[in-house]
Enzyme design. Structure first.
Site, PDB file in Angstrom:
ATOM      1  N   LYS A  88      72.151  84.637  31.180  1.00  0.00           N
ATOM      2  CA  LYS A  88      73.014  85.080  30.063  1.00  0.00           C
ATOM      3  C   LYS A  88      72.702  86.499  29.621  1.00  0.00           C
ATOM      4  O   LYS A  88      72.672  86.797  28.434  1.00  0.00           O
ATOM      5  CB  LYS A  88      72.918  84.094  28.903  1.00  0.00           C
ATOM      6  CG  LYS A  88      73.308  82.660  29.280  1.00  0.00           C
ATOM      7  CD  LYS A  88      73.347  81.733  28.102  1.00  0.00           C
ATOM      8  CE  LYS A  88      73.873  80.342  28.452  1.00  0.00           C
ATOM      9  NZ  LYS A  88      73.029  79.554  29.367  1.00  0.00           N
ATOM     10  N   ARG A  89      72.489  87.396  30.574  1.00  0.00           N
ATOM     11  CA  ARG A  89      72.122  88.755  30.257  1.00  0.00           C
ATOM     12  C   ARG A  89      73.326  89.601  29.888  1.00  0.00           C
ATOM     13  O   ARG A  89      74.465  89.297  30.243  1.00  0.00           O
ATOM     14  CB  ARG A  89      71.413  89.404  31.462  1.00  0.00           C
ATOM     15  CG  ARG A  89      70.105  88.750  31.861  1.00  0.00           C
ATOM     16  CD  ARG A  89      69.061  88.843  30.763  1.00  0.00           C
ATOM     17  NE  ARG A  89      67.709  88.563  31.265  1.00  0.00           N
ATOM     18  CZ  ARG A  89      67.051  87.414  31.092  1.00  0.00           C
ATOM     19  NH1 ARG A  89      67.596  86.431  30.419  1.00  0.00           N
ATOM     20  NH2 ARG A  89      65.836  87.248  31.572  1.00  0.00           N
TER      21      ARG A  89
END
Lengths: 268, 268
Positions: A88-89
């Site tokens: 989830k960068r």
């Protein structure tokens, strides 16, 4: 090879839309070390899945050693089964490049989840990797996802919830055909809406099992007209099916049951 | 001690609102290893800053070793100077807990940046740490931030850009007084709006230097009525002031110039 062709091949070979989430929580697993645990789970399920997903939080909780285990676990997954970095960068351009390098070049994942809040340039280094699968968070499976994702936004003269604006933008950014969306099984109506609007997008769907979603509703509402186009993720339900010595066998039973149940709802 | 009291003490002692971003990019730094580079930068600037910020992307790009350097760098920072984990994390509740554990307990940071897209429960394990500073991404410094953060949303009978809805929610979630906002110096009007609406919130402000923001505008528009309440971050401008043997001395000169320039605009 690319993520999406590997995914399709594996999905056909294993007759499966199931993704097993390798999210080792040392408080819940047998005391054999994370890498050994993962190896056993992979061995027990590799003929039952279309891909694996590794959530980075559980590895980072173990520090530098955890990062090494992330790397080593990837080497335990048979090379033809793709693996998604559930990290989830998102960050500004210069920094997003470093994140993409870490995940794709450093660790060797063929897909990743990304957070859209920072907009296009924060995702560009991911999006511009044609062989990788990029899954943009759209409507996440947690209760708090309503806080912002459900807010009505004005998007090009139309009023729609924010998560739909994210889906619309993602669809436009998908010039290389390598973008998918994350939509939680816990929101079957939203799943249906997204599928109706984007018949071809691949959906990564968490939320079954421990999070309590209705599997039948989720699959029937999201499956595309070829009986595919979705990846149903299960983590805790498979990993901790038993906490005893038979954990790997129990994980296999749980994964097989899930795979077969998903297949019943595919209308193949 | 808590992040915000450490921040205030250090800020007063060093007469500084400057945060140096320890974002080592091996393509730009002298070939002495990341840890040695960081040590030299910290030594050269520790009497000029109010805190340090470490962007995880640059460490993750170096794999497990990078994670160890993150840990070791933190030990090189004098104990009374707080450090912010610029990790921009967010995940569903169960997983967010593991991220918070990794950053606060595993690595020992006293503050972190978080991404609001997943809503309250994704931030809860961070928010519920009263001694830690939590900076919620609000209006980020990059060009793409307009894609979603500028969309007009309906938030409780009012129409406002999404980033303002994030600020409003964050303000409500700030029961323990440990939440701040990230607003880019590249958007001075938005900075002003946020400061006017939230006179007491601490703002973490990236975007000066390499990203080209006007420092004077950013400081004058965001400083609170006590001449404080902001953290101005600079990374590349300080770290790579020189690429020669004199890099640490050049970093010191650059940091001193920035600190003094910020102070000129504080109206103290």
């Amino acid at each position: 090879m690319s993520f999406f062709s590997d995914l399709e091949n594996t999905s056909i070979r294993n007759n499966s839309l199931l993704c097993v989430g390798l999210d080792p929580d040392i408080a819940q697993m047998p005391d054999i070390g994370i890498l050994n645990f993962n190896k056993a789970i992979i061995e027990a399920t590799s003929d039952l899945v279309c891909c694996y997903k590794l959530n980075f939080a559980f590895y980072e909780a173990a520090g530098a050693e955890g990062w090494q285990i992330l790397h080593d676990t990837l080497r335990e997954i048979p090379g033809d089964i793709p693996a998604i970095a559930d990290a989830k960068r998102a960050d500004i351009g210069n920094t997003a490049k470093a994140y993409a390098r870490a995940i794709f070049d450093g660790l060797g994942f063929s897909a990743a989840t990304v957070n859209p809040y920072l907009g296009y340039d924060s995702l560009e280094p991911f999006i511009n990797s044609p062989a990788r699968g990029i899954f943009v968070l759209c409507r996440t499976s947690n209760p708090g996802s309503a806080d912002f994702q459900e807010l009505q936004v004005q998007f090009e003269c139309e009023l729609m919830p924010l998560y739909q604006a994210v889906a619309a933008k993602t669809s436009r950014w998908n010039r290389l055909g390598n973008l998918g969306l994350v939509v939680g099984a816990t929101y079957p109506d939203e799943l249906k809406t997204i599928r109706r609007r984007y018949p071809d997008v691949t959906l990564l769907i968490p939320g079954v099992g421990a999070q309590g979603a209705d599997l039948e509703k989720a699959v029937r509402g999201s499956i595309n007209d070829k009986g595919a186009g979705i990846i149903i993720n299960a983590s805790r339900q498979v990993l901790y099916a038993s906490v005893g010595q038979d954990f790997a066998q129990a994980a296999r039973q749980s994964a097989m049951k899930l795979r077969d149940e998903i297949n019943r709802y595919r209308n193949l």
